[in-house]
Design an enzyme around this catalytic site. Structure first.
Site, PDB file in Angstrom:
ATOM      1  CE  LYS A 181      -8.413  -1.965  11.669  1.00  0.00           C
ATOM      2  NZ  LYS A 181      -9.059  -1.439  10.439  1.00  0.00           N
ATOM      3  CB  THR A 218      -0.780  -3.715   3.590  1.00  0.00           C
ATOM      4  OG1 THR A 218      -0.043  -2.486   3.647  1.00  0.00           O
ATOM      5  CG2 THR A 218       0.139  -4.887   3.835  1.00  0.00           C
ATOM      6  N   GLY A 220      -5.941  -1.273   1.763  1.00  0.00           N
ATOM      7  CA  GLY A 220      -7.303  -1.805   1.910  1.00  0.00           C
ATOM      8  C   GLY A 220      -7.437  -2.992   2.847  1.00  0.00           C
ATOM      9  CB  THR A 221      -5.164  -4.676   5.287  1.00  0.00           C
ATOM     10  OG1 THR A 221      -4.669  -3.410   5.743  1.00  0.00           O
ATOM     11  CG2 THR A 221      -4.135  -5.334   4.398  1.00  0.00           C
ATOM     12  N   GLY A 222      -7.751  -2.967   6.041  1.00  0.00           N
ATOM     13  CA  GLY A 222      -8.766  -2.686   7.063  1.00  0.00           C
ATOM     14  C   GLY A 222     -10.178  -2.866   6.513  1.00  0.00           C
ATOM     15  CB  CYS A 223     -11.749  -1.784   3.304  1.00  0.00           C
ATOM     16  SG  CYS A 223     -11.229  -0.071   3.406  1.00  0.00           S
TER      17      CYS A 223
HETATM   18  N1  LIG Z   1       1.762  -7.093   6.699  1.00  0.00           N
HETATM   19  C1  LIG Z   1       0.753  -7.735   7.298  1.00  0.00           C
HETATM   20  N2  LIG Z   1       0.787  -9.075   7.462  1.00  0.00           N
HETATM   21  C2  LIG Z   1      -0.235  -9.744   8.062  1.00  0.00           C
HETATM   22  N3  LIG Z   1      -1.347  -9.144   8.533  1.00  0.00           N
HETATM   23  C3  LIG Z   1      -1.447  -7.807   8.394  1.00  0.00           C
HETATM   24  C4  LIG Z   1      -0.417  -7.018   7.776  1.00  0.00           C
HETATM   25  N4  LIG Z   1      -0.815  -5.715   7.766  1.00  0.00           N
HETATM   26  C5  LIG Z   1      -2.047  -5.688   8.338  1.00  0.00           C
HETATM   27  N5  LIG Z   1      -2.421  -6.927   8.746  1.00  0.00           N
HETATM   28  C6  LIG Z   1      -3.698  -7.313   9.338  1.00  0.00           C
HETATM   29  O1  LIG Z   1      -4.716  -6.777   8.498  1.00  0.00           O
HETATM   30  C7  LIG Z   1      -5.848  -6.380   9.271  1.00  0.00           C
HETATM   31  C8  LIG Z   1      -6.113  -4.902   9.015  1.00  0.00           C
HETATM   32  O2  LIG Z   1      -5.213  -4.146   9.811  1.00  0.00           O
HETATM   33  P1  LIG Z   1      -4.624  -2.706   9.472  1.00  0.00           P
HETATM   34  O3  LIG Z   1      -4.092  -2.172  10.768  1.00  0.00           O
HETATM   35  O4  LIG Z   1      -3.667  -2.821   8.335  1.00  0.00           O
HETATM   36  O5  LIG Z   1      -5.925  -1.954   8.976  1.00  0.00           O
HETATM   37  P2  LIG Z   1      -6.075  -0.499   8.356  1.00  0.00           P
HETATM   38  O6  LIG Z   1      -4.917   0.355   8.724  1.00  0.00           O
HETATM   39  O7  LIG Z   1      -7.410  -0.020   8.760  1.00  0.00           O
HETATM   40  O8  LIG Z   1      -6.023  -0.774   6.790  1.00  0.00           O
HETATM   41  P3  LIG Z   1      -6.349   0.243   5.551  1.00  0.00           P
HETATM   42  O9  LIG Z   1      -6.440   1.639   6.126  1.00  0.00           O
HETATM   43  O10 LIG Z   1      -5.274   0.089   4.557  1.00  0.00           O
HETATM   44  O11 LIG Z   1      -7.657  -0.228   5.001  1.00  0.00           O
HETATM   45  C9  LIG Z   1      -5.497  -6.711  10.730  1.00  0.00           C
HETATM   46  O12 LIG Z   1      -6.003  -7.992  11.040  1.00  0.00           O
HETATM   47  C10 LIG Z   1      -3.963  -6.702  10.724  1.00  0.00           C
HETATM   48  O13 LIG Z   1      -3.404  -7.460  11.761  1.00  0.00           O
HETATM   49  C1  LIG Z   2     -12.428   5.061  -0.018  1.00  0.00           C
HETATM   50  C2  LIG Z   2     -11.458   4.563   0.976  1.00  0.00           C
HETATM   51  N1  LIG Z   2     -11.924   4.002   2.116  1.00  0.00           N
HETATM   52  C3  LIG Z   2     -11.046   3.545   3.044  1.00  0.00           C
HETATM   53  C4  LIG Z   2      -9.693   3.623   2.832  1.00  0.00           C
HETATM   54  C5  LIG Z   2      -8.733   3.138   3.911  1.00  0.00           C
HETATM   55  O1  LIG Z   2      -7.981   2.128   3.472  1.00  0.00           O
HETATM   56  C6  LIG Z   2      -9.237   4.200   1.622  1.00  0.00           C
HETATM   57  N2  LIG Z   2      -7.913   4.300   1.343  1.00  0.00           N
HETATM   58  N3  LIG Z   2     -10.141   4.655   0.712  1.00  0.00           N
END
Ligand SMILES: Nc1ncnc2c1ncn2[C@@H]1O[C@H](COP(=O)(O)OP(=O)(O)OP(=O)(O)O)[C@@H](O)[C@H]1O
Ligand SMILES: Cc1ncc(CO)c(N)n1
Length: 309
Positions: A181, A218, A220-223
């Site tokens: 990602k 952003t 929690g975008t990954g979750c």
């Molecule tokens: N500002 C943004 N605009 C559009 N898409 C985004 C943006 N930031 C993240 N994404 C998308 O969101 C999804 C999650 O990516 P990201 O790399 O942010 O995950 P993450 O770091 O694991 O998130 P978190 O740790 O906050 O849960 C991917 O599809 C990424 O391309």
């Molecule tokens: C509990 C928990 N899981 C995952 C993430 C990553 O976004 C967070 N900030 N907190």
């Protein structure tokens, strides 16, 4: 709720940490599963005292109690797909892997959560190897962000070529599909969010691109992304379609939240973004090895595939 062709309600289980702020972890996962019409269940691995400014404290859950939660859920309700998020320790990883193996779980999505966006560690450093050795071989899809991919591979990821190498290397642990990602990419193409998908079966790379929403909300975008993939796999979607729909959903969830006032730091995304709309669905089955862009509510083939992250 969606139903399987046989008639039963589609169910998914998340194994992750609790975010008291409600934007990430178990809370984001359950909101996302619900939004996709999938019945959500959870096994909690750790409690975090967390808000939009960071993680203030963490209480680990004993591995034996994680095991009990998993057994309780899997021996009664069952799951059509499972995801893992924050697993906290090697002990918990081994326990989770043992239970998932014993129950022959189908459609496992592993989000190798290591560090919160504010920098707080969510996985003990000695647990990274256990993640690769025990959970990756059980996974259908693994979804590291850039810092996680770097930690898992042991080398820096500076550009698109590095990201592709990392995806291919991580697939060596027995993973059918690796999604790197690009949410954390700060240079290259700052106006796009580029995700790179490696498919071990076809040995091809597919890139999914959306505009980068200029927002710091952003959290929690990954979750949210990995839960959407899990919901869609549980519903029977093909992995590439599930990943594309999940990315489009996350884009919409970030876009909706950009002006809201939930917390005064890195706010969460808006999980009420539309999930069951044809807009998220690519118009034709995605071809492995191509590049696609989601813009203005539509997926199209990318005329100029990304040259950078
Ligand atoms: N500002 C943004 N605009 C559009 N898409 C985004 C943006 N930031 C993240 N994404 C998308 O969101 C999804 C999650 O990516 P990201 O790399 O942010 O995950 P993450 O770091 O694991 O998130 P978190 O740790 O906050 O849960 C991917 O599809 C990424 O391309
Ligand atoms: C509990 C928990 N899981 C995952 C993430 C990553 O976004 C967070 N900030 N907190």
């Amino acid at each position: 709720m969606f139903r399987q062709p046989g008639g039963h309600v589609v169910r998914a289980l998340t194994i992750a940490g609790s975010d008291s702020g409600g934007g990430a972890g178990i809370q984001a996962d359950l909101k996302t599963l619900h939004q996709f019409g999938v019945y959500g269940m959870c096994a909690i691995t750790a409690l975090t005292a967390q808000n939009t400014h960071g993680v203030q404290d963490i209480q680990a859950v004993p591995a034996s109690f994680v095991q009990q939660q998993l057994e309780s859920v899997l021996t009664d309700l069952g799951a059509d797909a499972v995801k893992t998020g924050m697993l906290a320790s090697a002990d918990i990883i081994h326990t989770v892997a043992d239970v998932l193996e014993a129950h022959a779980v189908q459609h496992l999505v592993v989000d190798p959560v290591m560090v919160a966006k504010g920098g707080a560690p969510l996985l003990q450093p000695d647990a990274v190897d256990a993640l690769k050795a025990r959970l990756f071989p059980l996974a259908a899809v693994v979804t590291p962000n850039l810092p996680e991919a770097q930690a898992l591979c042991g080398y820096p990821i500076r550009d698109l070529a590095d990201a592709k190498r990392a995806a291919r290397d991580l697939a060596q642990s027995g993973v059918p599909i690796v999604v790197i990602k690009g949410g954390h990419a700060a240079d290259g193409r700052p106006n796009d969010a580029v995700d790179i998908i490696y498919d071990s079966g076809t040995q091809t790379f597919t890139s999914l691109v959306s505009p980068r929403v200029p927002s710091r909300k952003t959290h929690g975008t990954g979750c949210t992304f990995s839960s959407a993939v899990t919901a869609l796999l549980a519903r029977g979607e093909a992995p590439l379609t599930a990943i594309a729909m999940a990315k489009a959903f996350v884009f919409e969830a970030i876009d909706r939240a950009k002006d809201w006032d939930v917390g005064s730091g890195h706010g969460p995304t808006d999980h009420t973004a539309p999930a069951n709309t044809s807009l998220l669905v690519p118009p034709a089955p995605l071809q492995h090895g191509s590049s696609y862009v989601y813009r203005d509510g539509t997926w199209t083939v990318h005329a100029s595939p990304p040259a950078g992250l």
